[in-house]
Structures are given as C-alpha cells and as structure tokens.
Design an enzyme around this catalytic site. Structure first.
Site, short mmCIF file in Angstrom:
data_model
loop_
_atom_site.label_atom_id
_atom_site.label_comp_id
_atom_site.label_asym_id
_atom_site.label_seq_id
_atom_site.Cartn_x
_atom_site.Cartn_y
_atom_site.Cartn_z
N ALA A 262 0.91 -1.02 -0.01
CA ALA A 262 -0.09 -0.02 -0.06
C ALA A 262 0.94 1.28 -0.10
O ALA A 262 0.91 2.06 0.81
CB ALA A 262 -0.91 -0.01 1.28
N HIS B 135 6.75 6.10 1.47
CA HIS B 135 7.47 4.97 0.85
C HIS B 135 8.66 5.42 -0.39
O HIS B 135 9.66 5.08 -0.39
CB HIS B 135 6.68 3.86 0.41
N GLY C 266 10.87 5.12 7.78
CA GLY C 266 10.31 6.31 7.75
C GLY C 266 10.17 6.71 9.32
O GLY C 266 9.62 6.06 10.29
N LYS D 200 8.15 8.52 10.75
CA LYS D 200 6.67 8.50 11.05
C LYS D 200 6.25 7.45 12.15
O LYS D 200 5.85 7.71 13.05
CB LYS D 200 5.75 8.14 9.93
N SER E 140 -0.16 4.39 4.94
CA SER E 140 -1.03 3.41 3.97
C SER E 140 -2.62 3.70 4.69
O SER E 140 -3.63 3.48 3.78
CB SER E 140 -0.43 2.04 4.03
N ARG E 141 -2.78 3.78 5.79
CA ARG E 141 -4.14 3.66 6.48
C ARG E 141 -5.06 5.06 5.91
O ARG E 141 -6.17 4.77 6.04
CB ARG E 141 -4.07 3.77 8.00
#
Ligand code: PAF
Length: 283
Positions: A32, A37, A147, A149, A186-187
């Site tokens: 995803a 990415h 990442g 994040k 991705s969420r």
C-alpha cells in the site's frame, strides 16, 4: 525491476550483487505504498548500488486481526511505483515462505517497546522485530531505510540491531505529509475526504504546541494537546506521551533531556482509523 517471491531466488540474486562488490539498501514495507515510501526508495537508490524493497503484510505484528483484514493490498500499483523510483528488486513473499514454522522468538527492549504503541498493541513490536530481523538476515543490507513517522519503531529496531549485532546502518527518513499536515500513511486511504480534513488537526495542534513550551510545563502542554484534539468532532486521542527521543521514557520537565519528542495516537472517523504522529520539541 525484478519481482521475487522466494528466499532462494532472493539469495541467488544478492549473491551475484555481493560478488560484484556492490552495496545493498533495503526498504522494508507492508505494501500500500505512497509518497512516504517512495521517498525512502529514492534515498536508497541514491545511496546504494542495489535497492531491495520488501512487500510483506506481516501478520505477526497485528494484535488486532480486523486491522490486518482491513489493511489495503495494492501489489500491482506498488510495483509500478517502485519501478518508477528505480528500485532493483521487489521481494513479495507469501506468509508460508517467511514463516514455514510459527516464529516463537521473543524480543524485549523496554522501555522502547513496552510504552505507547507497545502498551496499546501488545506483541506488535515483537512481530516487527521478528520480520525485520528475518529480512536483515535474508538481505544482509548495508543500509536499511525506515520512515520517522513510525518514530517508536525506529527506536526499537535500533535496540534490536545493537542487541543482535547486525552490521548495517539504520537510515531514518523524514515524515512526508499531505498539504494540510496529515502524515502520509497507508491507512489514510481508509479515511473519507472529510475525515482527512479532520485528521489535519492532529499535526496542526502538535505544531502549535511547540509555541507553548516556553510558557507551560510538560504536563500542561500534554493536557492542552489532548483537550484541543479531543475538542475536534471525529477525533479521539488514545494517548499522548512526551518522551526522551532515545529511550522513550516519559519526561516531566523540559530540562530533563536534550532530545524531547511528543508521540500521539488518535482515532479518526466512524470506523475508526488509528493514526499516529509525533513532534520534536527539543533536539
Ligand atoms: O513500518 C512498517 O511498514 C512495518 O512495520 C515494517 C517495518 C515493514 C515491518 O513489517
């Protein structure tokens, strides 16, 4: 770009690469793929001769199986994006290929893996360490890209690398954000357009909170971040922790560390979708 699904084929390719004296960068992903990415892959392509991207939705890091079932699966689009970014190999194995036997290994790196995500998602970081250690053993990269994040994940993986003595460099890469500030994830594809707008308040509040540091205590900043975000309809804070950026232990005063980060998890929308983000206050 070559697509590989077996460990044997991956090893055969990488043996050739090593014999030619080339360097290898690894970007582990669960698919995803998005611009976040892509930024990791582009960086790896710049810094290494060969870039391997793994696409593997790792079941052992999902303590909530409905979360696993909901996770977006977009292999064809992922491969197109990787090709465009210049990746050399996409490694997309099956669950049976990676876990022919249940992985019974236990990893424990407190407090990095026991607080925050570790407390709310028991077993999550154990699963992350299981898959990432397997990928490190299979690929033997010179550098691995993650990442920022997932700030806590990087702290846990650093501890695992030190513990197991992997000879590689962990390269943390900056968070990539939507225009309104929401961290790319991705969420995010599971959010409606309205929910995405709502979710922008998370980072907007975190950014504002940097200005409060001079006038407020750690506890006061914590409480105001939580109450300001909870005041937005559709958002509910699960936790907000202001921690030392290395150990992830809670800090109680701004003088306690030279590296201070606020880490947050917020439920957004009716499903709801769990979103994580962080802000650096010091360091
Ligand atoms: O950050 C992720 O996407 C995953 O946790 C990782 C590192 C690919 C392991 O499955």
């Amino acid at each position: 770009m070559e697509r590989i699904t077996t460990i044997a084929a991956l090893r055969a390719e990488l043996d050739k690469v090593r014999q030619a004296g080339k360097t290898v960068g690894l970007v582990p992903t669960m698919g995803a793929l998005h611009e976040g990415h892509a930024s990791l892959v582009r960086r790896s392509v710049q810094e290494n001769d060969v870039t391997v991207v793994s696409i593997f939705l790792n079941p052992t890091q999902f303590n909530d199986k409905t979360d696993l079932a909901k996770y977006p699966r977009t292999l064809e689009a992922d491969c197109a994006l990787l090709e465009a970014c210049g990746a050399t190999l996409a490694f997309a194995p099956s669950v049976e290929e990676i876990y022919p036997e249940p992985d019974t290994r236990q990893f424990s790196y407190p407090p990095t893996d026991s607080v925050m995500e570790g407390a709310f998602r028991p077993g999550h970081f154990n699963g992350v360490c299981q898959i990432v250690s397997k990928l490190f053993m299979m690929v033997e990269p010179d550098r691995a890209y993650f990442g920022e994040k997932d700030f806590q994940q990087i702290a846990v993986i650093r501890r695992m690398v030190a513990d197991l003595g992997f000879k590689l460099q962990i390269v943390p890469c900056p968070v990539i954000r939507e225009e309104g500030g929401l961290a790319k994830s991705s969420r995010n594809t599971l959010l409606t357009a309205d929910e995405r707008q709502t979710a922008n308040h998370i980072y907007q509040t975190l950014r504002q909170s940097r200005d409060w540091v001079g006038q407020m205590s750690v506890q006061e900043v914590h409480d105001k971040v939580v109450s300001d975000i909870n005041a937005v309809p559709g958002l509910e804070v699960q936790y907000y922790s202001i921690v030392d950026g290395q150990t992830l232990a809670d800090v109680r005063s701004w003088d306690e560390s030279s590296d201070i980060v606020g880490c947050i998890t917020v439920f957004c929308g009716s499903q709801p979708i769990r979103l994580i983000d962080h802000i650096r206050y010091k360091g």
